[in-house]
Design a protein around this motif. Structure first.
Motif, PDB file in Angstrom:
ATOM      1  N   GLY A 177    -107.251  10.776  45.751  1.00 43.63           N
ATOM      2  CA  GLY A 177    -106.643   9.455  45.788  1.00 43.63           C
ATOM      3  C   GLY A 177    -105.137   9.598  45.781  1.00 43.63           C
ATOM      4  O   GLY A 177    -104.593  10.624  45.353  1.00 43.63           O
ATOM      5  N   PHE A 178    -104.441   8.527  46.239  1.00 41.32           N
ATOM      6  CA  PHE A 178    -102.996   8.609  46.394  1.00 41.32           C
ATOM      7  C   PHE A 178    -102.336   7.340  45.855  1.00 41.32           C
ATOM      8  O   PHE A 178    -102.733   6.227  46.210  1.00 41.32           O
ATOM      9  CB  PHE A 178    -102.632   8.787  47.868  1.00 41.32           C
ATOM     10  N   VAL A 179    -101.336   7.521  45.004  1.00 44.10           N
ATOM     11  CA  VAL A 179    -100.505   6.432  44.502  1.00 44.10           C
ATOM     12  C   VAL A 179     -99.150   6.596  45.173  1.00 44.10           C
ATOM     13  O   VAL A 179     -98.443   7.581  44.927  1.00 44.10           O
ATOM     14  CB  VAL A 179    -100.381   6.478  42.972  1.00 44.10           C
ATOM     15  N   ILE A 180     -98.778   5.653  46.039  1.00 41.30           N
ATOM     16  CA  ILE A 180     -97.626   5.827  46.917  1.00 41.30           C
ATOM     17  C   ILE A 180     -96.546   4.798  46.588  1.00 41.30           C
ATOM     18  O   ILE A 180     -96.805   3.592  46.533  1.00 41.30           O
ATOM     19  CB  ILE A 180     -98.045   5.692  48.394  1.00 41.30           C
ATOM     20  N   GLU A 237    -103.519   0.628  36.746  1.00 39.05           N
ATOM     21  CA  GLU A 237    -104.122  -0.377  37.629  1.00 39.05           C
ATOM     22  C   GLU A 237    -104.460   0.243  38.983  1.00 39.05           C
ATOM     23  O   GLU A 237    -105.518  -0.043  39.562  1.00 39.05           O
ATOM     24  CB  GLU A 237    -103.172  -1.562  37.805  1.00 39.05           C
ATOM     25  N   ALA A 238    -103.577   1.110  39.481  1.00 36.18           N
ATOM     26  CA  ALA A 238    -103.850   1.787  40.752  1.00 36.18           C
ATOM     27  C   ALA A 238    -105.085   2.675  40.631  1.00 36.18           C
ATOM     28  O   ALA A 238    -105.947   2.683  41.525  1.00 36.18           O
ATOM     29  CB  ALA A 238    -102.639   2.619  41.174  1.00 36.18           C
ATOM     30  N   LEU A 239    -105.201   3.427  39.539  1.00 38.19           N
ATOM     31  CA  LEU A 239    -106.368   4.291  39.337  1.00 38.19           C
ATOM     32  C   LEU A 239    -107.645   3.461  39.248  1.00 38.19           C
ATOM     33  O   LEU A 239    -108.702   3.858  39.753  1.00 38.19           O
ATOM     34  CB  LEU A 239    -106.187   5.128  38.076  1.00 38.19           C
ATOM     35  N   THR A 251    -110.532   6.645  40.987  1.00 40.58           N
ATOM     36  CA  THR A 251    -110.340   8.089  40.896  1.00 40.58           C
ATOM     37  C   THR A 251    -109.804   8.475  39.523  1.00 40.58           C
ATOM     38  O   THR A 251    -109.273   7.641  38.788  1.00 40.58           O
ATOM     39  CB  THR A 251    -109.359   8.582  41.974  1.00 40.58           C
ATOM     40  N   ASP A 252    -109.941   9.759  39.201  1.00 37.28           N
ATOM     41  CA  ASP A 252    -109.382  10.294  37.967  1.00 37.28           C
ATOM     42  C   ASP A 252    -107.904  10.607  38.162  1.00 37.28           C
ATOM     43  O   ASP A 252    -107.474  10.962  39.270  1.00 37.28           O
ATOM     44  CB  ASP A 252    -110.107  11.571  37.548  1.00 37.28           C
TER      45      ASP A 252
END
Length: 327
Positions: free
Chosen positions: A58-61, A240-242, A247-248
């Protein structure tokens, strides 16, 4: 209900130079090296970054400085979103837009992003405020869009005698507004702040004042500290994004340009971070080279022992931001 994690000011940023701190990257600039060494150094950084991309689920951008700058796309922005497909959340300290209005702006730039992929400090601050103070009289000192969003969720939005003041980036902030807000806080209102950023770069090479600058003026005048500051590097937006990604933290990669917000926030939750841009700690100066073809940059090439070098760098305790919103 004050949730202070330390006496250190949020505006000072996290401590990076402590004796136990491990830097995210050696601040070596390729331009300072001989040409052949610089090429190898750059290729190695690109290879390391591609490995990080390949390992993540997963990606937090980040938005400003990573995907866009003003009204322009950053190089490699579209290629990044094509690569991550639906496995991403855009997480931004933006407090002027809602996810819907921002999605429209991005579409005009050529990035098609669904609102559910966007996590914004302004919107999350409103939701947190309603959760904590469901029947409060609330003054929104921010953009009209954020005030309308608060009203749409049932907030009792007022101008006079508020119980809570939510401060965001307000481009119409004035001496009269500062006077009014300061005296309402001195009269007992609580202060919540969307994000701590002091400024962001403007398109002409200067700076644009941000919410943190307004917060500094309010604190200096009213002598009242916020009950919390919501935006990065605090954990709320990342969590919140997770939640949305499912995803972990350990398998999710943060991609951003600011070590004091993106980098520090990632470390608090033991998330890997890929920094891009002009900062000395950035792995690459742009996203674009990560998606250009080139056998020398194959993420599966190189020494395998280097793959885990950065995974041990997430354990330091960041004590930088006070006024944290505990979740």
């Amino acid at each position: 209900m004050r949730h202070f994690r330390s006496s250190r000011s949020a505006l000072e940023g996290p401590t990076w130079g402590g004796e136990d701190a491990v830097p995210m990257r050696s601040p070596v600039e390729p331009a300072a090296l001989p040409a052949a060494v610089a090429r190898d150094f750059t290729a190695r950084r690109i290879r390391d970054a591609r490995r990080q991309l390949a390992r993540a689920t997963g990606f937090v951008i980040d938005l400003d400085g990573t995907l866009v700058s003003g009204n322009q796309l950053m190089p490699g922005a579209k290629a990044l979103l094509d690569y991550v497909k639906d496995r991403y959340a855009i997480v931004s300290n933006n407090s002027r837009d809602t996810a819907v209005t921002l999605a429209r702006k991005l579409a005009r730039l050529g990035l098609r992003v669904a609102p559910e992929h966007i996590v914004l400090a302004g919107e999350q601050a409103v939701r947190l405020m309603i959760e904590r103070y469901p029947r409060a009289r609330v003054r929104i000192v921010a953009s009209p869009a954020l005030a309308q969003f608060a009203a749409s969720l049932g907030c009792n939005v007022v101008e006079h005698e508020p119980d809570v003041i939510l401060l965001g980036r307000d481009v119409n902030f004035s001496y009269l507004r500062l006077t009014s807000v300061a005296n309402q806080l001195r009269g007992g209102a609580m202060l919540m702040v969307t994000n701590p950023d002091l400024s962001h770069p403007s398109m002409d090479g200067g700076v644009t004042p941000e919410t943190g600058s307004l917060m500094s003026a309010v604190i200096a005048c009213a002598g009242v500290e916020p009950v919390c500051v919501v935006g990065k590097p605090e954990p709320l937006l990342f969590r919140e994004a997770l939640r949305r990604l499912g995803t972990d933290a350990s398998s999710t990669l943060v991609i951003g340009d600011n070590p004091l917000t993106d980098g520090a926030g990632a470390r608090q939750l033991a998330m890997q971070c890929l920094l891009v841009g002009r900062d000395a700690s950035a792995v690459v100066s742009s996203l674009a080279p990560l998606f250009e073809s080139g056998a020398e940059d194959d993420p599966d090439d190189g020494d395998e022992e280097d793959e885990d070098d950065e995974e041990d760098e997430d354990d330091e305790d960041d004590s930088g931001a006070s006024r944290a919103c505990r979740q």
